[in-house]
Motif scaffolding. Structure first.
Motif, PDB file in Angstrom:
ATOM      1  N   ILE A  29       0.863  -1.151  -0.009  1.00 35.55           N
ATOM      2  CA  ILE A  29       0.106   0.000  -0.031  1.00 35.55           C
ATOM      3  C   ILE A  29       0.905   1.339  -0.023  1.00 35.55           C
ATOM      4  O   ILE A  29       1.811   1.507   0.879  1.00 35.55           O
ATOM      5  N   VAL A  30       0.614   2.135  -0.729  1.00 38.52           N
ATOM      6  CA  VAL A  30       1.282   3.300  -1.206  1.00 38.52           C
ATOM      7  C   VAL A  30       0.412   4.618  -1.292  1.00 38.52           C
ATOM      8  O   VAL A  30      -0.551   4.600  -1.965  1.00 38.52           O
ATOM      9  N   ASN A  31       0.924   5.499  -0.364  1.00 42.20           N
ATOM     10  CA  ASN A  31       0.197   6.943  -0.532  1.00 42.20           C
ATOM     11  C   ASN A  31       0.796   7.701  -1.712  1.00 42.20           C
ATOM     12  O   ASN A  31       2.088   7.989  -1.589  1.00 42.20           O
ATOM     13  N   VAL A  32       0.049   7.950  -2.688  1.00 41.17           N
ATOM     14  CA  VAL A  32       0.640   8.433  -4.036  1.00 41.17           C
ATOM     15  C   VAL A  32       0.273   9.755  -4.347  1.00 41.17           C
ATOM     16  O   VAL A  32      -0.752  10.341  -3.835  1.00 41.17           O
ATOM     17  N   GLY A  61      -2.562   1.939  -4.553  1.00 37.25           N
ATOM     18  CA  GLY A  61      -2.477   3.362  -4.626  1.00 37.25           C
ATOM     19  C   GLY A  61      -3.501   4.156  -3.969  1.00 37.25           C
ATOM     20  O   GLY A  61      -4.667   3.908  -4.329  1.00 37.25           O
ATOM     21  N   PHE A  62      -3.031   4.979  -2.864  1.00 33.90           N
ATOM     22  CA  PHE A  62      -4.099   5.829  -2.369  1.00 33.90           C
ATOM     23  C   PHE A  62      -3.523   7.344  -2.675  1.00 33.90           C
ATOM     24  O   PHE A  62      -2.640   7.684  -1.817  1.00 33.90           O
ATOM     25  N   PRO A  63      -4.053   8.100  -3.644  1.00 29.96           N
ATOM     26  CA  PRO A  63      -3.879   9.454  -3.826  1.00 29.96           C
ATOM     27  C   PRO A  63      -4.139  10.245  -2.510  1.00 29.96           C
ATOM     28  O   PRO A  63      -5.120  10.031  -1.964  1.00 29.96           O
ATOM     29  N   THR A  89      -1.259  -0.351 -13.833  1.00 29.24           N
ATOM     30  CA  THR A  89      -2.314  -1.229 -14.188  1.00 29.24           C
ATOM     31  C   THR A  89      -3.067  -1.560 -12.798  1.00 29.24           C
ATOM     32  O   THR A  89      -3.838  -2.274 -12.719  1.00 29.24           O
ATOM     33  N   PHE A  90      -2.318  -1.307 -11.768  1.00 35.67           N
ATOM     34  CA  PHE A  90      -2.580  -1.723 -10.267  1.00 35.67           C
ATOM     35  C   PHE A  90      -3.749  -0.838 -10.002  1.00 35.67           C
ATOM     36  O   PHE A  90      -3.817   0.311 -10.224  1.00 35.67           O
ATOM     37  N   PRO A  91      -4.718  -1.007  -9.207  1.00 34.50           N
ATOM     38  CA  PRO A  91      -5.600  -0.308  -8.473  1.00 34.50           C
ATOM     39  C   PRO A  91      -4.994   0.968  -7.800  1.00 34.50           C
ATOM     40  O   PRO A  91      -4.209   1.084  -7.078  1.00 34.50           O
ATOM     41  N   ILE A  92      -5.851   2.054  -8.261  1.00 34.41           N
ATOM     42  CA  ILE A  92      -5.529   3.389  -7.728  1.00 34.41           C
ATOM     43  C   ILE A  92      -6.974   3.800  -7.025  1.00 34.41           C
ATOM     44  O   ILE A  92      -7.852   3.753  -7.708  1.00 34.41           O
ATOM     45  N   LEU A  93      -6.908   3.744  -5.755  1.00 41.15           N
ATOM     46  CA  LEU A  93      -8.343   3.988  -5.052  1.00 41.15           C
ATOM     47  C   LEU A  93      -8.444   5.641  -4.875  1.00 41.15           C
ATOM     48  O   LEU A  93      -8.071   6.033  -5.348  1.00 41.15           O
ATOM     49  N   GLN A  94      -9.893   5.715  -4.206  1.00 43.26           N
ATOM     50  CA  GLN A  94     -10.186   7.252  -4.068  1.00 43.26           C
ATOM     51  C   GLN A  94      -9.330   7.917  -3.115  1.00 43.26           C
ATOM     52  O   GLN A  94      -8.346   7.535  -2.198  1.00 43.26           O
ATOM     53  N   LYS A  95      -9.196   9.539  -3.713  1.00 45.39           N
ATOM     54  CA  LYS A  95      -8.179  10.204  -2.856  1.00 45.39           C
ATOM     55  C   LYS A  95      -8.469  10.347  -1.483  1.00 45.39           C
ATOM     56  O   LYS A  95      -9.858  10.613  -1.188  1.00 45.39           O
TER      57      LYS A  95
END
Length: 159
Positions: A29-32, A61-63, A89-95
């Motif tokens: 899990i990464v905050n992006v 990814g969590f923006p 291509t990996f999931p980027i979730l909601q900010k």
């Protein structure tokens, strides 16, 4: 069952993303953020995802815009940026927010499980990483300066 699997953040389409679907997977899990000096880490994250996804790795990814307002405004802009510039291509979730009283429950949980240096529970900057094992246990926390490919051996060992 680990409390990790009880978490249900929201995905980029405003739909629930239950972590119960991640059971028996290794999760990073990464905050992006799209306008950060660490943004090129997307390239290495995608590289790891392509190499290990079939073996059971999930990257999320969590923006977040809490650090210098370095994330784009809308979810659509964020997703397009990631795909066009880094082929993500990996999931980027909601900010979300990762610190403070409005911090997302995912980050409240992760920080409680693996505080930073000297017990600091906050996230210091964009692209901090949390590696979770197949049982939902937070294995390790990595600072922003740690490149994704430098944790490949930890990922491979957990898979």
């Amino acid at each position: 069952m680990s409390d990790f699997y009880k978490l249900i953040p929201i995905d980029s389409k405003s739909e629930p993303f239950p972590f119960s679907q991640l059971e028996n997977k290794v999760v990073l899990i990464v905050n992006v953020a799209s306008k950060c000096g660490f943004t090129p880490q997307y390239e290495e994250l995608e590289e790891l995802y392509k190499k290990y996804h079939e073996k059971g790795l999930e990257i999320l990814g969590f923006p977040c815009s809490q650090f210098g307002e370095q994330e784009l405004d809308t979810q659509e802009e964020i997703i397009n940026f990631c795909k066009l510039n880094y082929g993500v291509t990996f999931p980027i979730l909601q900010k979300i927010k990762v610190n403070g009283v409005d911090a997302d429950p995912v980050y409240t949980y992760l920080k409680a499980q693996k505080p930073g240096l000297l017990g600091f529970r906050g996230i210091k900057w964009n692209f901090e990483k949390f590696l979770i094992d197949k049982k939902g246990i937070v294995f390790k926390r990595y600072s922003s300066v740690v490149k994704p490919t430098s944790i490949e051996s930890d990922i491979a060992a957990l898979l």
